[in-house]
Design an enzyme around this catalytic site. Sequence first.
Site, PDB file in Angstrom:
ATOM      1  N   GLU A  65       0.840  -1.204   0.000  1.00 58.66           N
ATOM      2  CA  GLU A  65       0.000   0.000   0.000  1.00 58.66           C
ATOM      3  C   GLU A  65       0.876   1.256   0.000  1.00 58.66           C
ATOM      4  O   GLU A  65       0.553   2.257  -0.647  1.00 58.66           O
ATOM      5  CB  GLU A  65      -0.909   0.022   1.232  1.00 58.66           C
ATOM      6  CG  GLU A  65      -1.718  -1.235   1.485  1.00 58.66           C
ATOM      7  CD  GLU A  65      -2.881  -1.416   0.520  1.00 58.66           C
ATOM      8  OE1 GLU A  65      -2.973  -0.641  -0.460  1.00 58.66           O
ATOM      9  OE2 GLU A  65      -3.700  -2.316   0.748  1.00 58.66           O
ATOM     10  N   GLU A  82      -4.852   4.804  -0.690  1.00 59.06           N
ATOM     11  CA  GLU A  82      -3.676   4.054  -0.235  1.00 59.06           C
ATOM     12  C   GLU A  82      -3.229   4.522   1.146  1.00 59.06           C
ATOM     13  O   GLU A  82      -2.792   3.709   1.971  1.00 59.06           O
ATOM     14  CB  GLU A  82      -2.526   4.193  -1.239  1.00 59.06           C
ATOM     15  CG  GLU A  82      -2.851   3.831  -2.682  1.00 59.06           C
ATOM     16  CD  GLU A  82      -3.300   2.385  -2.882  1.00 59.06           C
ATOM     17  OE1 GLU A  82      -3.323   1.615  -1.907  1.00 59.06           O
ATOM     18  OE2 GLU A  82      -3.614   2.033  -4.037  1.00 59.06           O
ATOM     19  N   HIS A 117      -5.454   2.796   3.472  1.00 61.22           N
ATOM     20  CA  HIS A 117      -5.147   1.371   3.606  1.00 61.22           C
ATOM     21  C   HIS A 117      -3.922   1.148   4.492  1.00 61.22           C
ATOM     22  O   HIS A 117      -3.892   0.205   5.290  1.00 61.22           O
ATOM     23  CB  HIS A 117      -4.912   0.750   2.227  1.00 61.22           C
ATOM     24  CG  HIS A 117      -6.114   0.774   1.353  1.00 61.22           C
ATOM     25  ND1 HIS A 117      -6.086   0.379   0.036  1.00 61.22           N
ATOM     26  CD2 HIS A 117      -7.394   1.144   1.604  1.00 61.22           C
ATOM     27  CE1 HIS A 117      -7.286   0.511  -0.498  1.00 61.22           C
ATOM     28  NE2 HIS A 117      -8.099   0.979   0.445  1.00 61.22           N
ATOM     29  N   GLU A 166      -3.274  -5.153  -8.624  1.00 58.96           N
ATOM     30  CA  GLU A 166      -4.619  -4.836  -8.147  1.00 58.96           C
ATOM     31  C   GLU A 166      -5.697  -5.540  -8.953  1.00 58.96           C
ATOM     32  O   GLU A 166      -6.697  -6.004  -8.397  1.00 58.96           O
ATOM     33  CB  GLU A 166      -4.828  -3.316  -8.172  1.00 58.96           C
ATOM     34  CG  GLU A 166      -3.981  -2.619  -7.115  1.00 58.96           C
ATOM     35  CD  GLU A 166      -4.167  -1.125  -7.065  1.00 58.96           C
ATOM     36  OE1 GLU A 166      -4.263  -0.573  -5.953  1.00 58.96           O
ATOM     37  OE2 GLU A 166      -4.214  -0.489  -8.143  1.00 58.96           O
ATOM     38  N   GLU A 224     -10.442  -1.275  -4.202  1.00 57.73           N
ATOM     39  CA  GLU A 224      -9.619  -1.848  -5.262  1.00 57.73           C
ATOM     40  C   GLU A 224     -10.355  -1.879  -6.600  1.00 57.73           C
ATOM     41  O   GLU A 224      -9.726  -1.778  -7.654  1.00 57.73           O
ATOM     42  CB  GLU A 224      -9.161  -3.263  -4.887  1.00 57.73           C
ATOM     43  CG  GLU A 224      -8.291  -3.349  -3.637  1.00 57.73           C
ATOM     44  CD  GLU A 224      -6.971  -2.610  -3.761  1.00 57.73           C
ATOM     45  OE1 GLU A 224      -6.576  -2.285  -4.902  1.00 57.73           O
ATOM     46  OE2 GLU A 224      -6.330  -2.361  -2.726  1.00 57.73           O
ATOM     47  N   HIS A 239      -9.563   1.209  -8.190  1.00 58.08           N
ATOM     48  CA  HIS A 239      -8.170   1.245  -8.638  1.00 58.08           C
ATOM     49  C   HIS A 239      -7.995   0.449  -9.932  1.00 58.08           C
ATOM     50  O   HIS A 239      -7.182   0.820 -10.782  1.00 58.08           O
ATOM     51  CB  HIS A 239      -7.257   0.685  -7.551  1.00 58.08           C
ATOM     52  CG  HIS A 239      -7.388   1.412  -6.243  1.00 58.08           C
ATOM     53  ND1 HIS A 239      -6.769   0.984  -5.081  1.00 58.08           N
ATOM     54  CD2 HIS A 239      -8.060   2.542  -5.907  1.00 58.08           C
ATOM     55  CE1 HIS A 239      -7.069   1.817  -4.102  1.00 58.08           C
ATOM     56  NE2 HIS A 239      -7.859   2.762  -4.583  1.00 58.08           N
TER      57      HIS A 239
END
Length: 517
Positions: free
Chosen positions: A96, A126, A129, A190, A224, A227
Amino acid sequence: MTRSLIAAHERVKNLDWETTYVERPVRYETKYRIPAKTKDPFRQLLRDFLVMEAEKDDRTYGSLLDVLARTDAVNKADPAFTEALKPLLPAARDGEYYAMQCMMMLSETVENSGLRQGYLAQELDEVRHVQSETWLARYYAKHYHDPAGFNVSARTREWNPFLMPIKAGLSTFASNDPIVNCLNLQVVAETAYTNPLFVALTEVAARSGDTVLPSLFLSIQSDEGRHMANGYATLAAVLADDRNLEFLQQDLEEAFWRQHRPLDTLLGIVFDYYRDRNVPTKSYREYWDDWIWHDYAGSYLGKLEKFGLRQPGCIAQARQDVHWLGHTGALFLYALWPLCFWRASPVPEDSFGWYEDHYPGWYAYFGPFWEDAVAKADPANRSLALEAFPEIPPLCRVCLLPSALPRVDLAEIHLEWDGERNHSFCSVICRDMYHRNPELYRDHTNFGERFHGWDLADVIVEMGLLRPDGRTLIGQPSLDLEKMWTIDDIRAIGWEVKYPLAERIPYRLGHADEVPA
């Protein structure tokens, strides 16, 4: 989204500008050409996005602090699975952090306001996370009955022979051309691997009795998906210019291989060895076929062929390797238990059938080792599973994993001498990556080179792998807290770290060449 919000979003993007009174510095160069206008992957105002993320945090932390803490949920899970989280959480947290760096690099490099909007949102994700996974490790340290290990990864990961290759693979998110970083992070890690990590692993966790990990991991996976959309939009922008194709195919091939080697080794070990095999669930190989082979390679990459981007050829090789990768990795990792900061457990004989059913031929190669490991787990026997290996196997200069993977008799080991150092490569792919960009790898020191000639007990002390009493090891070869190994037990055995490739003379498997006069 209403028409007014769409219009507001478009107005915000139009505020993007370049200064005329000072030249914009070029911090990160890219060989790729990105159009200034493309499809926007993140059509949402940041103020609304931040409100949504704050609500998700409130729900996640609230459930952990309230119901799960009061019910002592952490200690009701299979301890073998909880121990696996001691290395898994810091590995994920490293990923991350590198992802956060990747977003900053892309924002500095890509002159496309729509894409940059997505990168900014992902950078905030991020950060969240990193904080969430750090908080989760602290949560386990506070509530788990054996917290030793949850608090030491920061000082031991630099030389831990297991975490070093994981960190090396994840560092590709921020160590190259920003678009190549994007391929490693968004397009491969990812899109392909967060599904097994944050979705399938929560199923394994739940079946192991862990209700804590799913609460946070499913919250992360909801980000995610966004992402993945960022990565797809960047990839579409790259494909919009045909001149990029001459780089893209090779870069994607390397990106997949760099993520496959450490992540499939890590996940294969966790999925198949750190849980109760008597609880019915799929093997990691089956999860891999579902998420990587069919969903990612077949569906995601398959749809890009019409744009001239072929599926990386190494995916077929990766699928063959996955059959054995986690098993050889688990064998090496268990043998190295004194250098770990979590408790391991030998495979019990009543689980052999599970492995043979899911991985035909498993017993012939791995069964005898695990039969022997059961007896060697008892410190009274003064014998280490590590003694089965007279020396550290060759470590790949690129991925840092043992070149003996996926299985010793199937290994493809390439050795080279550059006049100063010996280099080992696990495959033609890693060897060619090294020669295309040797400055990324040439001067790296691996675990074997760092500790060649050391007594194992001294390595343990140097890495800070002792519990607060100064004698008992954090890592243990079993889950039995009544029979704990101490540094005195290790020192009495006297196992020396030997890595012949550390010697500054040409080396070939089996012997060293004579040094020229």
